[in-house]
Design an enzyme around this catalytic site. Structure first.
Site, mmCIF file in Angstrom:
data_model
loop_
_atom_site.group_PDB
_atom_site.id
_atom_site.type_symbol
_atom_site.label_atom_id
_atom_site.label_comp_id
_atom_site.label_asym_id
_atom_site.label_seq_id
_atom_site.Cartn_x
_atom_site.Cartn_y
_atom_site.Cartn_z
ATOM 1 N N VAL A 11 0.826 -1.210 0.000
ATOM 2 C CA VAL A 11 0.000 0.000 0.000
ATOM 3 C C VAL A 11 0.861 1.261 0.000
ATOM 4 O O VAL A 11 0.624 2.189 -0.776
ATOM 5 C CB VAL A 11 -0.960 -0.007 1.211
ATOM 6 C CG1 VAL A 11 -1.624 1.350 1.410
ATOM 7 C CG2 VAL A 11 -2.028 -1.072 1.018
ATOM 8 N N LYS A 207 -14.186 0.385 5.565
ATOM 9 C CA LYS A 207 -13.178 -0.523 4.995
ATOM 10 C C LYS A 207 -13.461 -1.976 5.396
ATOM 11 O O LYS A 207 -13.454 -2.893 4.568
ATOM 12 C CB LYS A 207 -11.781 -0.090 5.462
ATOM 13 C CG LYS A 207 -10.671 -1.040 5.138
ATOM 14 C CD LYS A 207 -10.412 -1.153 3.648
ATOM 15 C CE LYS A 207 -9.446 -2.292 3.363
ATOM 16 N NZ LYS A 207 -9.240 -2.498 1.942
ATOM 17 N N LEU A 253 -17.810 -13.542 -7.761
ATOM 18 C CA LEU A 253 -18.708 -14.697 -7.838
ATOM 19 C C LEU A 253 -18.035 -15.874 -8.550
ATOM 20 O O LEU A 253 -18.693 -16.670 -9.197
ATOM 21 C CB LEU A 253 -20.007 -14.313 -8.573
ATOM 22 C CG LEU A 253 -21.011 -13.477 -7.776
ATOM 23 C CD1 LEU A 253 -22.253 -13.192 -8.612
ATOM 24 C CD2 LEU A 253 -21.408 -14.150 -6.460
ATOM 25 N N ALA A 255 -16.429 -19.255 -8.125
ATOM 26 C CA ALA A 255 -16.239 -20.321 -7.135
ATOM 27 C C ALA A 255 -14.794 -20.799 -7.196
ATOM 28 O O ALA A 255 -14.162 -20.781 -8.246
ATOM 29 C CB ALA A 255 -17.191 -21.470 -7.440
ATOM 30 N N GLY A 260 -8.008 -15.897 0.353
ATOM 31 C CA GLY A 260 -6.812 -15.799 1.186
ATOM 32 C C GLY A 260 -6.294 -14.388 1.080
ATOM 33 O O GLY A 260 -7.069 -13.442 0.930
ATOM 34 N N CYS A 263 -5.445 -9.475 3.350
ATOM 35 C CA CYS A 263 -6.494 -8.606 3.914
ATOM 36 C C CYS A 263 -7.736 -9.349 4.394
ATOM 37 O O CYS A 263 -8.062 -9.277 5.578
ATOM 38 C CB CYS A 263 -6.886 -7.556 2.878
ATOM 39 S SG CYS A 263 -5.557 -6.389 2.572
HETATM 40 P P1 NAD Z 1 3.226 -4.650 4.077
HETATM 41 O O1 NAD Z 1 3.523 -5.639 5.134
HETATM 42 O O2 NAD Z 1 3.441 -4.994 2.640
HETATM 43 O O3 NAD Z 1 4.074 -3.314 4.342
HETATM 44 C C1 NAD Z 1 4.152 -2.691 5.573
HETATM 45 C C2 NAD Z 1 5.491 -1.970 5.648
HETATM 46 O O4 NAD Z 1 5.518 -1.155 6.801
HETATM 47 C C3 NAD Z 1 6.699 -2.909 5.756
HETATM 48 O O5 NAD Z 1 7.616 -2.613 4.719
HETATM 49 C C4 NAD Z 1 7.287 -2.612 7.140
HETATM 50 O O6 NAD Z 1 8.690 -2.746 7.188
HETATM 51 C C5 NAD Z 1 6.856 -1.173 7.332
HETATM 52 N N1 NAD Z 1 6.823 -0.693 8.715
HETATM 53 C C6 NAD Z 1 6.361 -1.322 9.825
HETATM 54 N N2 NAD Z 1 6.480 -0.516 10.893
HETATM 55 C C7 NAD Z 1 7.026 0.654 10.464
HETATM 56 C C8 NAD Z 1 7.369 1.867 11.088
HETATM 57 N N3 NAD Z 1 7.163 2.063 12.389
HETATM 58 N N4 NAD Z 1 7.904 2.843 10.341
HETATM 59 C C9 NAD Z 1 8.114 2.662 9.022
HETATM 60 N N5 NAD Z 1 7.798 1.535 8.355
HETATM 61 C C10 NAD Z 1 7.244 0.534 9.068
HETATM 62 O O7 NAD Z 1 1.718 -4.186 4.311
HETATM 63 P P2 NAD Z 1 0.621 -3.816 3.211
HETATM 64 O O8 NAD Z 1 0.128 -5.034 2.545
HETATM 65 O O9 NAD Z 1 1.114 -2.680 2.398
HETATM 66 O O10 NAD Z 1 -0.563 -3.315 4.163
HETATM 67 C C11 NAD Z 1 -0.487 -2.109 4.869
HETATM 68 C C12 NAD Z 1 -1.849 -1.783 5.425
HETATM 69 O O11 NAD Z 1 -2.763 -1.539 4.342
HETATM 70 C C13 NAD Z 1 -2.495 -2.894 6.248
HETATM 71 O O12 NAD Z 1 -3.249 -2.327 7.277
HETATM 72 C C14 NAD Z 1 -3.391 -3.581 5.259
HETATM 73 O O13 NAD Z 1 -4.470 -4.234 5.885
HETATM 74 C C15 NAD Z 1 -3.872 -2.417 4.428
HETATM 75 N N6 NAD Z 1 -4.264 -2.751 3.064
HETATM 76 C C16 NAD Z 1 -3.521 -3.644 2.349
HETATM 77 C C17 NAD Z 1 -3.897 -3.924 1.029
HETATM 78 C C18 NAD Z 1 -3.116 -4.920 0.209
HETATM 79 O O14 NAD Z 1 -3.616 -5.326 -0.844
HETATM 80 N N7 NAD Z 1 -1.927 -5.323 0.617
HETATM 81 C C19 NAD Z 1 -5.015 -3.291 0.460
HETATM 82 C C20 NAD Z 1 -5.716 -2.365 1.218
HETATM 83 C C21 NAD Z 1 -5.335 -2.106 2.528
#
Ligand code: NAD
Length: 447
Positions: A11, A207, A253, A255, A260, A263
């Site tokens: 993200v 969300k 939709l 199947a 997984g 999220c």
């Molecule tokens: P991710 O694990 O890919 O990335 C998180 C990053 O944050 C890592 O690189 C980690 O090293 C860094 N980090 C952790 N603590 C830190 C700090 N204190 N300072 C700086 N960097 C720090 O996570 P993601 O998949 O990008 O998800 C991030 C958030 O977005 C989550 O809450 C997730 O639920 C949400 N989200 C994810 C998606 C998706 O498709 N991956 C979609 C929508 C929302």
């Protein structure tokens, strides 16, 4: 605007690069020094179509840079986005806010002027209120305002989803913050994107409600698929038939082996916990969790049945390991349960995935890996298609069939038509597609 993005994962990196592309000046921060060093050398640590080019373009334009120095990044920023992970807490499955809180403590210690902190991470309702207190306790003079701006992008189409969102949800409690958020997204809104301003708590909940609804939709069609197999129906046609109803829609939709990813599983678990915390249980979502867990095991049993009820000593080729195509993400991938069950039952598994094999090696039990699908099926008794990567749609089925020892093709994503696989000499096993019309179960009245 000067924007700092804390957390450079799926993200954070996509949001940072896209915001830079929209003309903002962005610095992406991460605690992972290896990741930042790689990004500075132009190496993208995740697989996401189009991201490398987007990052390099904005890097060259001087609008995007990377650092581990959170304090300096935050001190210069008008807006700070938090995009760190919120995994499931080991103890009870609720969202683990350790990383978010730690980021907020670091931000609060570093800001030198009134700053807007935008929480993009998925966080339980009420988190914004808690973060406000944490920041105020550390730096009462700073005047930090918290905004909720949940992210809806999907891995695999993340750039398109960010640049052309169905909607942008912004939860604000303050007029000035609302104006700055409107400014941040002005380039997208002028291109037609809809922005919805609401309260911070509503945005946080929106969300989770979105993910829960989509997960429910997947589990719903999976149960209908099971029924199709019993009553002699075809779930693809049922899904098409109901999905063309504009009140239902065609998406989510398909199947398959259950949902997984990084999220849905953790978010719906967290939502259920929130429901319990507030004495407002979400029974449909609780059931969705159970249905999905059972689903993965049911798919493993389907494979066993297709192999004559035993896979002991048999060679099984597994095509596609990531939780969905176009990502290298293995978090909660159905392949994990499926492969583990096959291995536990004595199968010799050889896996292939177009991009996720290194990540797969970290979470799957020891199996063999192949360099391409044809190597994966060499001498196999059965082939299982778990993730519907596009490259599998154009497989040379005759070549696959000839390379195999057996002829079972278990298509857990319904990529191929039964007639096509049967014409190629396979014994076909799809999801929710009855082999023959079954008679109803007759329940006779007691005499
Ligand atoms: P991710 O694990 O890919 O990335 C998180 C990053 O944050 C890592 O690189 C980690 O090293 C860094 N980090 C952790 N603590 C830190 C700090 N204190 N300072 C700086 N960097 C720090 O996570 P993601 O998949 O990008 O998800 C991030 C958030 O977005 C989550 O809450 C997730 O639920 C949400 N989200 C994810 C998606 C998706 O498709 N991956 C979609 C929508 C929302």
């Amino acid at each position: 605007m000067q924007v700092a993005v804390i957390g450079t994962g799926y993200v954070g990196l996509v949001s940072g690069a896209c915001l830079a592309d929209l003309g903002h000046t962005v610095v992406c921060v991460d605690v992972d020094a290896g990741k930042i060093a790689a990004l500075e050398r132009g190496i993208i640590p995740i697989y996401e179509p189009g991201l490398e080019e987007l990052v390099s373009r904005n890097d060259e334009a001087g609008r995007l840079r990377f650092t581990t120095d959170l304090s300096a990044a935050v001190a210069d920023a008008e807006l700070v986005l938090i995009a760190v992970g919120t995994p499931a807490r080991r103890s009870d499955g609720h969202a683990d806010l350790t990383y978010v809180r730690s980021a907020v403590r670091a931000i609060a210690s570093a800001v030198v002027r009134p700053t807007i902190v935008v929480v993009k991470s998925t966080v339980p309702v009420g988190t914004g209120d808690d973060l406000e207190q944490i920041a105020a306790a550390i730096n009462p003079q700073a005047g930090i305002t918290f905004v909720s701006n949940p992210e809806f992008l999907r891995e695999g189409s993340a750039i398109k989803d960010f640049m052309f969102p169905d909607r942008i949800i912004v939860g604000v409690e303050d007029e000035a913050a609302r104006a700055r958020m409107a400014e941040l997204y002005a380039p997208l809104v002028s291109g037609g994107a809809r922005i919805i301003f609401t309260s911070r708590r509503t945005a946080e909940l929106t969300k989770y409600a979105a993910n829960a609804f989509l997960a429910l939709k997947i589990s719903f069609i999976n149960e209908i698929a099971d029924l199709c197999e019993h009553v002699g129906g075809n779930v693809k046609d049922v899904a098409h038939g109901i999905g063309l109803d504009s009140r239902i829609g065609l998406q989510f939709l398909n199947a398959g082996p259950g949902f997984g990813g990084s999220c849905f599983p953790k978010d719906i678990q967290a939502l259920v916990k929130t429901g319990h915390d507030y004495g407002s249980p979400l029974r449909l979502i609780e059931t969705t969790i159970t249905v999905n867990e059972q689903r993965k095991r049911a798919m493993a049993r389907k494979i066993l049945r297709a192999c004559g009820n035993s896979v002991w000593g048999k060679r099984i080729a597994v095509l596609g390991l990531t939780f969905k195509p176009d990502t290298d993400d293995m978090r909660e991938a159905p392949s994990i349960t499926i492969v583990q069950t096959l291995v536990d039952n004595g199968a010799v598994v050889r896996g292939y995935d177009p991009v996720g094999m290194e990540q797969a090696k970290e979470v799957l039990p020891p199996i063999e890996y192949a360099g391409d699908p044809y190597e994966a099926v060499e001498g196999a008794d059965a082939v299982v298609l778990v993730t519907e990567w596009n490259e599998f749609r154009t497989l040379d089925l005759d070549r696959i069939r000839q390379a195999m020892r057996g002829r079972a093709f278990i298509d857990l994503r319904n990529v191929f038509d039964q007639s096509v696989l049967e014409a190629a000499g396979f014994s076909y096993h799809g999801v929710g597609i009855a082999k023959r019309r079954a008679g109803p179960v007759i329940v006779e009245a007691a005499a």
